[in-house]
Design a protein around this motif. Structure first.
Motif, PDB file in Angstrom:
ATOM      1  N   VAL A   1       0.839  -1.194   0.060  1.00 22.28           N
ATOM      2  CA  VAL A   1       0.104  -0.069  -0.026  1.00 22.28           C
ATOM      3  C   VAL A   1       0.763   1.330   0.000  1.00 22.28           C
ATOM      4  CG1 VAL A   1      -1.914  -1.191   1.020  1.00 22.28           C
ATOM      5  CG2 VAL A   1      -0.060   0.014   2.429  1.00 22.28           C
ATOM      6  N   TRP A   2       2.061   1.289   0.557  1.00 22.08           N
ATOM      7  CA  TRP A   2       3.054   2.255   0.419  1.00 22.08           C
ATOM      8  C   TRP A   2       3.532   2.559  -0.739  1.00 22.08           C
ATOM      9  CZ3 TRP A   2       8.373   2.863  -0.817  1.00 22.08           C
ATOM     10  CH2 TRP A   2       8.980   4.048  -0.148  1.00 22.08           C
ATOM     11  N   ALA A   3       3.852   1.450  -1.552  1.00 24.41           N
ATOM     12  CA  ALA A   3       4.001   1.797  -3.154  1.00 24.41           C
ATOM     13  C   ALA A   3       3.006   2.221  -3.872  1.00 24.41           C
ATOM     14  CB  ALA A   3       4.882   0.468  -3.591  1.00 24.41           C
ATOM     15  N   LEU A   4       1.861   1.809  -3.667  1.00 26.81           N
ATOM     16  CA  LEU A   4       0.596   2.186  -4.292  1.00 26.81           C
ATOM     17  C   LEU A   4       0.651   3.644  -4.196  1.00 26.81           C
ATOM     18  CD1 LEU A   4      -2.219  -0.681  -3.790  1.00 26.81           C
ATOM     19  CD2 LEU A   4      -1.150  -0.069  -5.785  1.00 26.81           C
ATOM     20  N   TRP A   5       0.773   4.290  -3.133  1.00 25.43           N
ATOM     21  CA  TRP A   5       0.522   5.686  -3.139  1.00 25.43           C
ATOM     22  C   TRP A   5       1.449   6.464  -4.187  1.00 25.43           C
ATOM     23  CZ3 TRP A   5       3.253  10.175  -2.511  1.00 25.43           C
ATOM     24  CH2 TRP A   5       2.525  11.386  -1.822  1.00 25.43           C
ATOM     25  N   ASP A   6       2.975   5.730  -4.298  1.00 25.81           N
ATOM     26  CA  ASP A   6       3.760   6.380  -5.179  1.00 25.81           C
ATOM     27  C   ASP A   6       3.406   6.198  -6.411  1.00 25.81           C
ATOM     28  OD1 ASP A   6       6.092   7.828  -4.966  1.00 25.81           O
ATOM     29  OD2 ASP A   6       7.441   6.420  -3.912  1.00 25.81           O
ATOM     30  N   TRP A   7       2.718   5.046  -6.784  1.00 22.71           N
ATOM     31  CA  TRP A   7       2.166   4.812  -8.073  1.00 22.71           C
ATOM     32  C   TRP A   7       1.043   5.621  -8.450  1.00 22.71           C
ATOM     33  CZ3 TRP A   7       2.066   0.401 -11.589  1.00 22.71           C
ATOM     34  CH2 TRP A   7       0.812   0.408 -12.596  1.00 22.71           C
ATOM     35  N   GLY A   8       0.183   6.213  -7.456  1.00 24.42           N
ATOM     36  CA  GLY A   8      -1.113   7.110  -7.625  1.00 24.42           C
ATOM     37  C   GLY A   8      -0.450   8.498  -7.978  1.00 24.42           C
ATOM     38  N   SER A   9       0.642   8.784  -7.126  1.00 28.11           N
ATOM     39  CA  SER A   9       1.062  10.173  -7.196  1.00 28.11           C
ATOM     40  C   SER A   9       1.700  10.541  -8.512  1.00 28.11           C
ATOM     41  CB  SER A   9       2.513  10.394  -6.164  1.00 28.11           C
ATOM     42  OG  SER A   9       3.379   9.707  -6.626  1.00 28.11           O
ATOM     43  N   ALA A  10       1.903   9.558  -9.540  1.00 32.23           N
ATOM     44  CA  ALA A  10       2.494   9.935 -10.705  1.00 32.23           C
ATOM     45  C   ALA A  10       1.355  10.782 -11.609  1.00 32.23           C
ATOM     46  CB  ALA A  10       2.775   8.580 -11.664  1.00 32.23           C
ATOM     47  N   ALA A  11       0.196  10.777 -10.926  1.00 30.92           N
ATOM     48  CA  ALA A  11      -0.834  11.568 -11.551  1.00 30.92           C
ATOM     49  C   ALA A  11      -0.626  12.941 -11.538  1.00 30.92           C
ATOM     50  CB  ALA A  11      -2.262  11.419 -10.879  1.00 30.92           C
ATOM     51  N   PHE A  12       0.164  13.505 -10.385  1.00 28.31           N
ATOM     52  CA  PHE A  12       0.526  14.700 -10.112  1.00 28.31           C
ATOM     53  C   PHE A  12       1.928  15.130 -10.875  1.00 28.31           C
ATOM     54  CE2 PHE A  12       2.614  18.239  -7.860  1.00 28.31           C
ATOM     55  CZ  PHE A  12       1.578  19.397  -7.827  1.00 28.31           C
TER      56      PHE A  12
END
Length: 452
Positions: free
Chosen positions: A23-34
């Motif tokens: 779940v920690w890495a998923l936040w990084d995955w999603g942050s690519a949106a910004f």
């Protein structure tokens, strides 16, 4: 006083929960949106287009907005991290700041392709930068709890790599759904740049979806290792504590102090590679704005590869060696791309640049993780953000001056090179926490107790 050392009470290798790492890495995955979509390859390029004024006006305004955001972050980030350390609500603050980032992204829908909307676009992206950095302080501090000394490099690399790969998927979806051709998803057209503005909304929803897991899983297990009943202090007292920490770093933890200084410089230059890369490609090297997403996809692929490989070598050879080699690779690639012309040269050497970006970012985060504890991680990563942002005006300012005087966007490249060289020189005198015995570093940590 030496660097703080923590050990497992049982003396055994601590257990890493894969669910927490995931779940920690998923936040990084999603942050690519910004980072990938809003800042670099879509919305930042949109604001730099002639729709918002000639003479590279959008580029100069974006640089100025980033500089202002950097000042705000520099003045507040370590106190925000420190207070999260104290009150034990790191997950809550991660959620609040992530939500604010998502809100600014969605609001970019209202930035129409007219000069009068340039200020709104710059304000939204700059505000998003501030909130994203605040969220990043809490997110980075969690690394100390989910990793051990023998795995911190690869887990940090996993996070950065996940971010880049997330950027690939999102850029592909954005291209297929909203940029290629004249007909787009949901019947959206290109009129008034409606397709680009909808990308901002789509990116906001993407970030929301992939940021929720870490907030749900970690909500009952605060990662500071302190109970939320800790005594709160005033803002003034927080700044006094911050000053005490800085003084203590200078007196007793000089290596950490100089790492903050060196990393502040080279991270500013590294960040500029992605922040201005797409603008450079479209305005100087003739890359078609409609095709820049393909470069963005390729850039994220090689950056992810660099982050994964760098993370593995980090745990084996230490973070300093990885950072030094990567900075040298960045500098050489930037010099070559500056003296070259044409789209092919931009593709080849631009991708070389991107490969070395991932290891610098990943190993820098892991470097600090070896120098702190769960109880002080927020404040330390806040200082990490502050020292970075305290000089974050440097590259944008040099770019604004160089481009303003010459009238050529190409002059962004030597501005970035100057900052990278300065950071490399300063880092040369910093000792690697994995190989140096002068300052004891954080040893393997056990899971902190869940918040009650």
């Amino acid at each position: 006083m030496s660097e703080a050392v923590t050990t497992s009470p049982s003396g055994h290798q601590p257990r890493i929960k894969r669910s927490h790492v995931t779940v920690w890495a998923l936040w990084d995955w999603g942050s690519a949106a910004f980072n990938a979509v809003m800042i670099t390859f879509v919305f930042g390029t949109y604001l730099a287009s002639e729709s918002f004024g000639a003479d590279d006006r959008g580029t100069s305004w974006l640089a100025a907005g980033n500089a202002i955001a950097g000042v705000i972050i520099a003045l507040t980030a370590p106190v925000i991290g420190q207070r999260a350390d104290n009150d034990g609500r790191r997950t809550m603050w991660l959620g609040i700041n992530t939500g604010l980032v998502i809100a600014t992204m969605a609001a970019c829908f209202f930035v129409q392709p007219q000069e009068s909307y340039l200020l709104l676009g710059v304000i939204l992206l700059s505000a998003g930068n501030v909130f994203f950095e605040f969220a990043g302080v809490q997110y980075n501090a969690m690394l100390v709890n989910i990793a051990t000394q023998s795995t911190i490099g690869r887990i940090s690399g996993l996070g950065w790599g996940a971010g880049y790969l997330g950027g690939i998927f999102l850029l592909l979806l954005a291209y297929v759904g909203f940029i290629s051709g004249d007909a787009h998803w949901f019947g959206i057209t290109n009129d008034d740049a409606m397709n680009i503005r909808m990308v901002a909304v789509f990116a906001a929803l993407w970030f929301l979806a992939f940021s929720l897991p870490i907030l749900i899983v970690m909500r009952n297990r605060e990662t500071t290792g302190r109970q939320p009943t800790a005594r709160r202090v005033s803002i003034v007292r927080s700044y006094r504590q911050l000053i005490d920490t800085i003084v203590e770093l200078w007196k007793h933890r000089r290596n950490t102090f100089w790492f903050f200084v060196a990393s502040a410089i080279f991270r500013d230059g590294v960040g500029a590679v992605f922040a201005y890369g797409a603008i450079l490609g479209t305005t100087v090297y003739g890359v078609d704005p409609g095709q820049i997403l393909f470069f963005g996809i390729a850039a994220n692929v090689v950056a992810a590869a660099g982050a994964f490989v760098g993370g593995l070598f980090d745990d084996r050879f230490g973070p300093k060696r990885i950072i030094v080699v990567s900075l040298l690779g960045l500098i050489v690639s930037a010099v070559i791309i500056f003296v070259q012309n044409g789209t092919l040269a931009f593709w080849i050497w631009g991708l070389f640049l991107c490969f070395f970006v991932g290891p610098v970012q990943s190993s820098s985060r892991a470097f600090l993780g070896r120098l702190t504890t769960a109880q002080t991680a927020g404040e330390m990563y806040g200082l990490y953000a502050t020292t970075g942002r305290s000089v974050s005006f440097l590259t944008p300012l040099l770019i604004a001056v160089f481009v303003g005087i010459s009238g050529q966007s190409r002059m962004m490249v030597p501005a970035i090179i100057i900052v990278l060289v300065l950071g490399l020189v300063l880092l040369w005198f910093v000792k690697d926490p994995k190989t140096s015995d002068d300052e004891p570093v954080l040893t393997d940590v056990t899971e902190p107790p869940a918040s009650q």
